[in-house]
Design a protein around this motif. Structure first.
Motif, PDB file in Angstrom:
ATOM      1  N   GLY A  19       1.948   2.572  -3.192  1.00 10.72           N
ATOM      2  CA  GLY A  19       0.928   3.123  -4.084  1.00 10.72           C
ATOM      3  C   GLY A  19       0.032   2.076  -4.715  1.00 10.72           C
ATOM      4  O   GLY A  19      -0.681   2.368  -5.673  1.00 10.72           O
ATOM      5  N   ILE A  20       0.049   0.854  -4.192  1.00 16.79           N
ATOM      6  CA  ILE A  20      -0.743  -0.208  -4.795  1.00 16.79           C
ATOM      7  C   ILE A  20      -1.993  -0.425  -3.947  1.00 16.79           C
ATOM      8  O   ILE A  20      -1.935  -0.357  -2.713  1.00 16.79           O
ATOM      9  N   PHE A  21      -3.129  -0.677  -4.594  1.00 14.02           N
ATOM     10  CA  PHE A  21      -4.386  -0.855  -3.872  1.00 14.02           C
ATOM     11  C   PHE A  21      -4.663  -2.329  -3.633  1.00 14.02           C
ATOM     12  O   PHE A  21      -4.432  -3.159  -4.509  1.00 14.02           O
ATOM     13  N   ARG A  57      -3.096  -0.197 -10.326  1.00 14.62           N
ATOM     14  CA  ARG A  57      -2.091  -1.049  -9.662  1.00 14.62           C
ATOM     15  C   ARG A  57      -2.784  -1.705  -8.491  1.00 14.62           C
ATOM     16  O   ARG A  57      -3.130  -1.041  -7.516  1.00 14.62           O
ATOM     17  N   GLN A 105       1.626   7.148 -13.139  1.00 11.75           N
ATOM     18  CA  GLN A 105       0.955   8.034 -12.182  1.00 11.75           C
ATOM     19  C   GLN A 105      -0.517   8.129 -12.519  1.00 11.75           C
ATOM     20  O   GLN A 105      -0.894   8.209 -13.693  1.00 11.75           O
ATOM     21  N   ALA A 106      -1.322   8.113 -11.488  1.00  9.87           N
ATOM     22  CA  ALA A 106      -2.756   8.088 -11.713  1.00  9.87           C
ATOM     23  C   ALA A 106      -3.229   9.331 -12.460  1.00  9.87           C
ATOM     24  O   ALA A 106      -4.056   9.259 -13.347  1.00  9.87           O
ATOM     25  N   LEU A 164     -14.641   1.757 -15.978  1.00  9.58           N
ATOM     26  CA  LEU A 164     -15.053   2.937 -15.230  1.00  9.58           C
ATOM     27  C   LEU A 164     -14.102   4.102 -15.479  1.00  9.58           C
ATOM     28  O   LEU A 164     -14.173   5.123 -14.813  1.00  9.58           O
ATOM     29  N   VAL A 193       0.839  -1.200   0.000  1.00  6.52           N
ATOM     30  CA  VAL A 193       0.000   0.000   0.000  1.00  6.52           C
ATOM     31  C   VAL A 193       0.875   1.250   0.000  1.00  6.52           C
ATOM     32  O   VAL A 193       0.621   2.216  -0.720  1.00  6.52           O
ATOM     33  N   ALA A 194       1.960   1.231   0.788  1.00  2.00           N
ATOM     34  CA  ALA A 194       2.867   2.380   0.854  1.00  2.00           C
ATOM     35  C   ALA A 194       3.522   2.636  -0.501  1.00  2.00           C
ATOM     36  O   ALA A 194       3.921   3.750  -0.802  1.00  2.00           O
ATOM     37  N   HIS A 237       0.583  15.532 -13.162  1.00  2.53           N
ATOM     38  CA  HIS A 237       0.958  16.407 -12.062  1.00  2.53           C
ATOM     39  C   HIS A 237       1.999  17.384 -12.578  1.00  2.53           C
ATOM     40  O   HIS A 237       2.857  17.011 -13.377  1.00  2.53           O
ATOM     41  N   TRP A 238       1.975  18.633 -12.108  1.00  2.00           N
ATOM     42  CA  TRP A 238       2.867  19.656 -12.645  1.00  2.00           C
ATOM     43  C   TRP A 238       4.330  19.344 -12.392  1.00  2.00           C
ATOM     44  O   TRP A 238       5.206  19.824 -13.079  1.00  2.00           O
ATOM     45  N   ARG A 239       4.648  18.507 -11.389  1.00  4.95           N
ATOM     46  CA  ARG A 239       6.029  18.177 -11.104  1.00  4.95           C
ATOM     47  C   ARG A 239       6.530  16.961 -11.872  1.00  4.95           C
ATOM     48  O   ARG A 239       7.691  16.613 -11.793  1.00  4.95           O
TER      49      ARG A 239
END
Lengths: 338, 780
Positions: free
Chosen positions: B502-504, B558, B586-587, B552, B499-500, B590-592
């Motif tokens: 970034g995986i669900f 992930r 990345q989901a 959806l 989870v840390a 993002h500007w960075r």
């Protein structure tokens, strides 16, 4: 009348104070303190001075060097700070931070873990058993003989070889007692299966936490103390807990537990959350028979057992309207539990 | 079972309110699942007749009616319904009436016209769901009569009766329980005195399955429709009215708990014999279906054929119909286990089998027969034989149960005095037979077949005493950690670390659908196409999750699952971890963000490599459905599989990016001792790094280069890291089929600072070795 060295010093300090850029400042340093700088030149000149004049000039020279060096450092810092401030003046601190998205544990996992942590604080260890079970572990050993009205084979998934998918985690009571001796105090989280039409409140696979405590003089009072504590830890201190006599073949007396709490949606209604009771002596007797000993002598040991439906608890606790959301694993749903 | 409160009230005085009754029963373990009010007994709601109806002057949808409410004065009512005709009789709520949902009726002006009440629909009176228009009453209804005379009020309670309490499956039984719980007396119905019995006309061949059987002949019956009160009572309890005789058998079953059956005596040939069925014997039951019986099924037979499946259902041919002239009334005691097995195997549950299998009261068998005979005499004008045919013997268990007060205290955690337990047990109909020091001996009533052991009596005591009076006690205990604890801790730590990253976490069913392609252990009795076998792998479940999320609109998925799998052949259970990745790294933009990349094999591999101390390696393999696949190895064992699904699957699942998956057996990596970390000391001297760039054929694996470096066994070489990789497609000068790899090599001596010269010597040796061992070209 000031000494020429003092004049030189004052002029250097004036120049430095007026400087607005770093290159000009460096030029000034070279001009005054560099190897052939005008202040440095006085050092050479010292050799030509007379005995009385030399210490006076030496002192002046020392002061001038120190003062100019300090001023250079101070101005350098002023210029650096001004430059830095200028560079960051336009920084928009309201911009979003760099993304470090974590995933999320499934809400059922979170529910199970919360429950497990509470029971662990009470001194319960974990136990486990297989999902695929024998009829004996699932029914017979739990005082549910083949012709028992509570034995509902319609709701049980079977395999061709006669094994079945456990219909409750109570099988782990038997699994534990087969190998361990009292006193014992375990919880067994796990899946159970029911041959049932799937809808908002039913699924073919569900999750329970089974509990078993066998010791000398375990009583209904201990059962109450344990489960009331658990439910208040879970749902909050103001939760009302009601024990209602019920029937399970493997406990006697048996109870169902209802909770009511303003903190829960529909909190003015009693909500059924748990089945429990005192381990039936027939269960101890059957375990003893299987073990060929008297480790669980019902005259010596008493115990309580309980089963909590975790899917249902999660629905209540997270205010989720439909059980099927758990199996769908929609990321928009999962993200809400991050 | 559903109970009518009006009927129940005839047996026992009930608490003041239904809610109080429900509470009393529920906390004593007889749960009330529903309370339903029937009828329409409202004050100030009367039968009215519409005398005149005119269009409302100011509203198209309303009418103005003149009605007769029985007062002699015509009353004007504004009404919105259209389904009536002048002359119809309808319910009229007069001012001050209060209807369901606290609807208070007042005289008022509607769009400028006076209205002296409200004409009601069935829904407004709470007697039906129909809200379409006014409730049109029978023309025979008396104008001005309270509506309650047409729709008498009743309350139906639905009671959940646990399988051990078959004795509660009757009005008498529930009344007895209420009487016990509220210290009241029971009013049992009056039953005609017992008659002489003879053994003629009935016989039992299967006396184990049928300990007792009785049949009484009632002649010259006039079978017809049952009177209204009888029909109403059956319907209130959820049964359908058939004809007067059948209804009476059902009525007595509801009343006393003993299932009865009536045969058309003229259709029964000769004496009754209760026997086991012949293997393959065919039987046409009352439900119109033919059942093929087995030799352990019990039947009631005449001299020719089976006439009933004992305790389950009667036969179509011998059932009582309107034309029936003579009736044979059966009342028997069948073995609960036998009835249960038969009903279950034939998948034919009935109100009768439901009661028999839970144990009926042997003391009620002949009383119920007498009660039904009496009612058939009254309502169908039958004449009963003065004697009843019986066979066998009613079971008489001489049960005596010891109750030790010490045991009671040990179970309940409170000390109850002896008079208290005696009072409770006597109220529930138990009889004290003996008193000894610290113990009493009890005989339960014949209907309480569930009371057999000391704990059963303790339960009766606590039920009546009230568990709320038992103080909660804290009995925590020191408990050593178990193997299951360690497994749980490692699993939850693993879940959290995924989870840390970034995986669900997904959780899918262990039961897989018919469409599942892999070999899987099938269920013998699946219920739906979605659940037919036990999963041997987690991947298909996660692909289902991916598919759903793609549909959806997910652009980056992930997910992982950690769960049990079942080996196809024998169902051996083990734990696996599976990962499914697809889409953007990345989901959301993002500007960075730097360069965006699509999730691929190396994302999955990197996650697996970061998990535990077990060093994993990957080896190419061939696998159907995969564009490419690799076995995952740990310490020489194959632990799992990773790879990218073939494009065909990607299209089917609706993905626009590669789908990468991995599945790994957890038992191996989770058995690592999580506490094995030991401090190794910190490096005290600086490292020196040197880079090596080499050009090699596309086919040369990184792994081989690392192996050569490792095999050099240079003590000063601490490690090597690949930091750059490109191929001929990215750098034209390289030439096709070739690639460039660049490594940073780290050198260190743990006891001193290395000199540049020393490092150069080692580094040169390594370069030479690479050139000698591998088909590579080193760049300067």
């Amino acid at each position: 009348m000031p000494h020429p060295l003092e004049e030189l010093r004052d002029s250097a300090l004036r120049d430095i104070a007026e400087t607005q850029d770093e290159q000009a400042l460096e030029n000034l340093r070279v001009r005054y303190l560099g190897r052939s700088g005008s202040i440095s030149a006085w050092g050479e000149q010292m050799k030509t001075l007379g005995k009385e004049e030399r210490p006076v000039v030496g002192k002046l020279l020392h002061e001038a060097r120190n003062a100019v060096t300090a001023a250079l450092a101070q101005t350098s810092e002023r210029l650096r700070a001004a430059k830095e401030a200028g560079a960051l003046a336009g920084l928009d601190v309201s911009l979003p931070g760099t993304a470090y998205e974590a995933g999320a544990l499934h809400p059922l996992t979170q529910m199970l873990d919360r429950a497990i942590q509470i029971f662990r604080r009470m001194g319960f260890a974990l136990a486990e058993g297989p999902d695929l079970e024998t009829e004996w572990h699932c029914f017979d050993a739990l005082n549910t003989a083949p012709d028992h009205p509570a034995r509902n084979e319609q709701d049980t998934f079977y395999l061709a070889d006669g094994r079945l998918l456990r219909t409750h985690t109570s099988t782990v009571q038997i699994r534990t007692m087969e190998t361990a001796a009292p006193p014992l105090r375990v919880i067994a989280p796990g899946a159970a299966y029911r041959r049932d039409e799937v809808d908002a409140t039913h699924s073919a696979q569900f999750h329970q936490i089974e509990g078993l405590y066998v010791d000398e003089d375990v009583s209904v009072a201990d059962l109450k103390g344990t489960l009331e504590f658990f439910l208040r830890e879970l749902f909050g201190e103001d939760t009302a807990v009601r024990f209602r006599p019920h029937y399970f073949p493997f406990t006697e007396p048996s109870f169902e537990i209802d909770v009511k709490s303003k903190a829960l949606k529909g909190g003015e209604q009693w909500i059924e959350v748990c089945g429990c009771g005192m381990v039936h002596p027939a269960v101890f007797e059957e375990v003893n028979r299987a073990r060929s000993d008297l480790a669980f002598d019902p005259e010596k040991w008493t115990g309580f057992a309980f089963g909590l439906g975790m899917d249902r608890l999660a629905l209540i606790l997270f205010d989720i309207p439909d059980l099927r959301l758990f199996a769908q694993n929609d990321l928009r749903f999962l993200r809400q539990f991050a | 079972m559903k109970f009518s409160i009006n009927w129940l009230r005839e047996f026992v005085e009930l608490p003041a309110s239904i809610e109080q009754l429900a509470e009393t029963l529920t906390i004593a373990g007889v749960e009330i699942e529903g309370i339903e009010r029937r009828g329409a007994d409202f004050e100030r709601v009367v039968v009215a007749q519409i005398k005149e109806s005119k269009q409302h002057p100011n509203a198209d949808r309303l009418s103005v009616c003149q009605v007769d409410d029985g007062s002699g004065v015509s009353r004007q009512i504004v009404c919105g319904a259209k389904n009536y005709q002048v002359g119809d009789k309808v319910p009229l709520a007069l001012p001050d009436a209060v209807l369901p949902h606290d609807l208070k009726i007042r005289a008022s002006k509607l769009r400028g016209v006076e209205s002296g009440g409200m004409l009601c629909s069935a829904k407004e009176l709470g007697i039906a769901e129909d809200a379409a228009g006014l409730l049109i009453l029978s023309p025979a209804a008396k104008v001005g009569a309270p509506i309650g005379t047409l729709f008498p009020a009743d309350t139906i309670i639905e009671v959940e009766i646990t399988p051990n309490r078959g004795d509660l499956l009757s009005y008498l039984g529930l009344a007895r329980e209420i009487a016990g719980l509220t210290s009241r007396h029971i009013r049992a119905p009056e039953i005609a005195p017992a008659v002489h019995s003879v053994s003629a006309g009935v016989g039992i061949s299967a006396s184990r399955e049928c300990p007792f059987y009785s049949a009484r002949r009632i002649s010259d019956v006039k079978v017809g429709q049952s009177p209204e009160w009888l029909r109403a009572r059956l319907e209130a309890s959820g049964l359908r009215s058939i004809n007067s005789v059948v209804d009476i058998t059902n009525y007595v079953m509801l009343e006393l708990g003993q299932p009865l059956h009536a045969f058309d005596a003229e259709k029964v040939s000769g004496a009754i014999n209760v026997r086991l069925a012949y293997a393959g014997e065919e039987f046409l039951a009352l439900d119109g279906k033919t059942y093929s019986l087995r030799s352990e099924h019990l039947v009631v037979a005449d001299q020719v054929r089976a006439v009933a499946i004992a305790g389950v259902m009667g036969g179509e041919d011998t059932g009582v119909k309107t034309a029936t002239r003579h009736v044979l009334l059966e009342s028997a005691y069948f073995l609960p286990a036998s009835v249960r097995r038969t009903a279950r195997e034939l998948n034919l549950p009935s109100d009768s089998s439901y009661r028999f299998e839970r144990g009926v009261d042997p003391a009620m068998t002949l009383r119920a027969s007498a009660r039904a005979t009496q009612l058939i005499g009254e309502l169908a004008r039958g004449t009963a034989e003065t004697r009843i045919g019986v066979a066998g013997k009613l079971p008489e268990e001489d049960v005596e149960i010891r109750l030790r007060s010490s045991r009671c205290q040990r179970y309940l955690g409170v000390s109850l005095d002896e008079p208290e337990t005696t009072r409770v047990l006597e109220q529930f109909g138990l009889h004290k037979t003996r008193v000894e020091a610290g113990e009493t001996w009890w005989r339960p009533p014949s209907y309480r077949t569930d009371l057999r052991r000391e704990v059963d009596l303790i339960e009766e005591v606590i039920r009546a005493y009230g568990i709320e009076k038992i103080p909660a006690r804290d009995r925590s205990r020191f408990t050593p950690m178990t193997a299951a604890d360690r497994i749980y801790d490692r699993e939850i730590a693993l879940r959290r670390s995924l989870v840390a990253r970034g995986i669900f976490e997904a959780r899918t069913s262990a039961l897989v659908p018919r469409a599942f392609k892999e070999e899987a252990l099938p269920l013998k009795n699946p219920l739906s196409e979605d659940h037919v076998a036990l999963r041997p792998t987690l991947i298909p479940g996660l692909l289902g999750v991916l598919e759903r999320n793609l549909r959806l609109g997910a652009t980056s998925t992930r997910v992982f699952e950690l769960g049990r799998v079942f080996r196809a052949g024998d169902g051996k259970e083990s734990r696996n971890l599976a990962l499914v990745f697809s889409g953007r790294a990345q989901a959301e933009p993002h500007w960075r963000s730097g360069a965006e990349w699509q999730l691929d094999f190396f994302d999955v591999k990197g996650v697996l490599e970061s998990l535990g101390r077990t060093v994993l390696s990957f080896r190419r393999t061939e696998k159907a459905d995969f564009a490419f696949a690799a076995e995952i190895l740990g310490e020489g064992k194959i632990l799992g599989l990773a790879g990218q699904l073939s494009g065909a699957h990607t299209v089917v699942l609706g993905a626009h990016a590669p789908i990468v998956v991995a599945e790994i057996a957890l038992e191996e990596i989770l058995t690592d001792d999580a506490n094995a970390a030991v401090f190794r000391g910190l490096e005290r001297f600086p490292a020196v790094t040197r880079d090596i760039a080499l050009i090699a054929s596309e086919s040369l694996a990184h792994e081989r280069i690392v192996a050569v470096l490792r095999e050099a066994k240079e003590p000063l070489l601490e490690g090597a890291k690949l930091f750059d990789l490109f191929d001929g497609k990215e750098a034209a000068g390289l030439g096709g089929g070739r690639k460039s790899l660049a490594y940073t090599l780290t050198y260190r001596d743990k006891n001193r600072t290395l000199t540049s010269e020393e490092v150069t010597v080692v580094h040169m040796r390594i370069r030479e070795r690479l050139k000698a061992e591998l088909p590579v070209e080193l760049r300067e």
